[in-house]
Design a protein around this motif. Structure first.
Motif, short mmCIF file in Angstrom:
data_model
loop_
_atom_site.label_atom_id
_atom_site.label_comp_id
_atom_site.label_asym_id
_atom_site.label_seq_id
_atom_site.Cartn_x
_atom_site.Cartn_y
_atom_site.Cartn_z
N MET A 161 0.90 -1.62 0.19
CA MET A 161 0.14 0.18 -0.28
C MET A 161 0.95 1.27 -0.15
SD MET A 161 -1.39 0.12 4.24
CE MET A 161 -0.99 -1.42 4.10
N ARG A 162 0.49 1.90 -0.92
CA ARG A 162 1.59 3.24 -0.78
C ARG A 162 0.56 4.28 0.05
NH1 ARG A 162 0.58 8.92 -2.11
NH2 ARG A 162 2.74 9.84 -2.55
N VAL A 163 2.12 5.40 1.53
CA VAL A 163 1.62 5.49 2.48
C VAL A 163 2.22 6.68 2.46
CG1 VAL A 163 0.35 3.69 3.65
CG2 VAL A 163 2.42 3.74 4.01
N LYS A 164 1.54 8.38 3.59
CA LYS A 164 2.34 8.75 4.13
C LYS A 164 3.09 8.85 5.17
CE LYS A 164 2.08 13.77 4.10
NZ LYS A 164 0.99 14.91 3.92
N VAL A 165 3.52 8.79 5.71
CA VAL A 165 4.39 8.63 6.19
C VAL A 165 5.06 9.69 7.52
CG1 VAL A 165 5.63 6.97 8.18
CG2 VAL A 165 4.97 5.85 6.14
N ALA A 166 4.63 9.83 8.74
CA ALA A 166 5.82 10.83 9.58
C ALA A 166 6.11 10.18 10.18
CB ALA A 166 4.93 11.78 9.72
N CYS A 167 7.57 10.28 10.47
CA CYS A 167 8.82 9.25 12.02
C CYS A 167 8.63 10.25 12.72
CB CYS A 167 9.63 8.93 11.03
SG CYS A 167 9.09 6.76 9.74
N VAL A 168 8.85 10.47 13.82
CA VAL A 168 9.03 10.94 15.01
C VAL A 168 9.94 10.52 15.56
CG1 VAL A 168 7.35 12.59 16.65
CG2 VAL A 168 6.34 12.10 14.93
N GLY A 169 11.46 11.24 15.34
CA GLY A 169 12.42 10.95 15.94
C GLY A 169 13.55 10.37 14.93
N GLY A 170 14.93 10.97 15.19
CA GLY A 170 15.51 10.91 14.08
C GLY A 170 16.74 9.60 14.01
N GLY A 171 16.49 8.78 15.36
CA GLY A 171 17.24 7.57 16.07
C GLY A 171 17.30 6.91 14.78
N PRO A 172 18.39 5.28 14.79
CA PRO A 172 17.98 4.66 13.58
C PRO A 172 16.68 4.28 13.85
CG PRO A 172 19.94 4.48 15.64
CD PRO A 172 18.51 5.06 16.24
N ALA A 173 16.05 3.93 14.38
CA ALA A 173 14.43 3.54 14.39
C ALA A 173 14.05 3.90 12.66
CB ALA A 173 14.81 3.35 15.52
N GLY A 174 13.43 5.34 13.29
CA GLY A 174 13.00 6.19 12.25
C GLY A 174 13.44 6.25 11.02
N LEU A 175 14.99 6.39 11.09
CA LEU A 175 15.91 6.53 9.98
C LEU A 175 15.79 5.61 9.20
CD1 LEU A 175 18.69 8.48 11.30
CD2 LEU A 175 16.79 9.42 9.35
N TYR A 176 15.76 4.33 9.59
CA TYR A 176 15.90 2.46 9.06
C TYR A 176 14.64 2.78 8.10
CZ TYR A 176 18.84 -1.25 7.14
OH TYR A 176 19.08 -1.89 6.11
N LEU A 177 13.75 2.75 8.95
CA LEU A 177 12.25 2.87 8.55
C LEU A 177 11.97 3.09 7.13
CD1 LEU A 177 9.40 1.27 8.71
CD2 LEU A 177 8.93 3.34 10.50
N SER A 178 12.44 4.55 8.00
CA SER A 178 12.08 5.30 6.25
C SER A 178 13.10 4.66 4.88
CB SER A 178 12.81 7.02 6.28
OG SER A 178 14.30 7.15 6.81
N ILE A 179 14.27 4.11 5.56
CA ILE A 179 15.32 3.91 3.70
C ILE A 179 14.28 2.47 3.76
CG2 ILE A 179 17.39 2.67 3.32
CD1 ILE A 179 18.57 4.52 5.23
N PRO A 200 19.10 19.36 16.88
CA PRO A 200 19.67 20.28 15.41
C PRO A 200 20.69 18.97 14.73
CG PRO A 200 20.01 21.36 17.32
CD PRO A 200 19.93 19.84 17.73
N GLU A 201 20.62 18.93 13.53
CA GLU A 201 21.78 18.05 12.40
C GLU A 201 23.18 17.67 13.26
OE1 GLU A 201 21.91 16.33 7.94
OE2 GLU A 201 21.24 18.23 8.41
N GLY A 202 23.23 16.22 13.50
CA GLY A 202 24.42 16.16 13.99
C GLY A 202 24.74 15.70 14.96
#
Length: 407
Positions: free
Chosen positions: A1-19, A37-39
């Motif tokens: 299914m095509r979905v619009k996803v908002a991942c709240v939290g930029g740790g390994p879990a959220g980033l890897y899911l987006s990938i 901030p980034e970094g």
């Protein structure tokens, strides 16, 4: 299914899911929101094992290759106990700075057209419009806390105090050191990669009475680091320790919180990584479990026709898979809390049982008898399966009782 996803939290879990979601279907509309901030990130180095690297290669060879190239590796453990040093070969272990891991995953996500939004804090009151909102915002998840009763959230504090530090020393092996102070035993684990590949991470742990006896309950960070550098001078070889002081100037000592949830989703909100569960840091599985959560959720969204079916499938699969890991984490933490039971054994035996700390049998068998049984069994698969089977059975029983008590 095509979905619009908002991942709240930029740790390994959220980033890897987006990938993984973008790799399965580039048409997915995905945004990752990170309040910092980034970094910027907490922590020093994270550990993982060959099994995770194999999974990373299977899911996304591109990021897996960069992660491996950016990691340091070890294949043995070293323990310093009462002035004696013991070495044991082990499975291939890897270390990478948390900041470097996040940098790799963020670069890969951007290359796949994932939108990354830094310095944007998402709360229950300003949720973005999306088909699926992923709470990957860690153990203190605001999105989970808002509906804690629905999720059946429980948090249990461990007994011992610990602190996560960096050091200018680069450890070539995973290193343990146990030191007897005038107020009880205090120990550390050191491994390669801290703020960079030529430095290290240094975790210190001790019982509450040792923590207060050494004055850590009132010491500033500078005072605490000076004491720790003196205690562990033999393993630090003159290298310094580095911390991240709080606003009050004190060292960031903690007690580990084991967090569980009865349910992992509510409507279109789903928990991921530490927001859903935590396992004691002594088994080094946090990053692995975050990646496995992401892979399971991405697969469920791909395989099921509706969102409710996908989220139910994801929850069922991951809660079942976590039973063995949660059992191992429980007994590992217990081993350190029961250190007096093992510390006076000959160093070689003590180090061997340190490697067996995940076993559900060990707390109930006299240590020297267990050591002899384990040596006699050697690499017997039957012995390994027996220990794992008992661990899973115990974990299932505890899980079932916990669910029943919440009803």
């Amino acid at each position: 299914m095509r979905v619009k996803v908002a991942c709240v939290g930029g740790g390994p879990a959220g980033l890897y899911l987006s990938i993984l979601l973008k790799l399965r279907d580039p048409s997915h509309d995905i945004t990752v929101y990170e309040r910092g901030p980034e970094g910027s990130t907490y922590g020093w180095g994270v550990t993982y094992w060959r099994g995770l690297l194999d999974k990373l290669c299977e899911h996304d060879p591109v990021s897996a290759r960069v992660i491996e190239e950016s990691s340091v590796r070890w294949s043995e453990g070293v323990a310093h106990v009462r002035g004696r040093t013991t070495r044991r070969p082990g499975d291939a272990g890897y270390g990478i700075g948390r900041h470097r891991l996040l940098e790799i995953l963020a670069e890969r996500a951007r290359a796949l057209d994932v939108r990354l939004r830094f310095e944007q804090e998402i709360t229950p009151g300003n949720l973005p419009a999306a088909d699926l909102v992923v709470a990957s915002d860690g153990v203190n998840s605001a999105l989970r806390t808002r509906h804690a009763h629905h999720f059946g959230t429980e948090s249990r504090a461990g007994r011992n105090h610990y602190i996560w530090l960096g050091t200018s020393k680069n450890f070539e092996a995973f290193t343990f050191s146990f030191v007897e102070s005038g107020h009880g035993w205090i120990w550390c684990y050191g491994y390669g990669y801290g703020f960079g590949p030529d430095a290290g991470t240094f975790v210190v742990e001790c019982a509450p009475e040792t923590w207060t006896g050494l004055g850590f309950d009132t010491a500033s960070e500078a005072e605490a680091l000076a004491v720790l550098e003196k205690i562990f001078a033999g393993v630090l070889d003159g290298h310094s320790l580095m911390g991240r002081a709080g606003a009050d100037g004190k060292a960031q000592w903690q007690t580990f919180r084991t967090l569980t949830n009865r349910t992992w989703y509510r409507d279109n909100l789903v928990l991921l990584g530490d927001a859903a569960h935590t396992t004691h840091y002594s088994i080094g599985a946090g990053t692995t479990l975050a990646v496995e959560d992401a892979a399971a959720l991405a697969t469920a969204l791909h395989e099921h026709a509706t969102l409710p079916q996908a989220l139910a499938g994801y929850q069922q699969r991951r809660q079942q898979e976590l039973l063995a890991v949660q059992s191992a984490a429980h007994y590992s933490a217990r081993w350190y809390e029961d250190l007096q039971r093992y510390i006076h054994l000959p160093p070689q035996q003590m180090f061997a049982l340190l490697g067996q700390r995940h076993s559900p049998l060990l707390p109930y068998v006299p240590p020297q008898l267990y050591y002899r049984l384990d040596r006699a069994a050697g690499q017997s698969q039957a012995w390994r399966r027996l220990k794992q089977w008992i661990g899973v059975r115990v974990a299932r029983t505890v899980h079932a009782r916990t669910l029943a008590s919440r009803e």
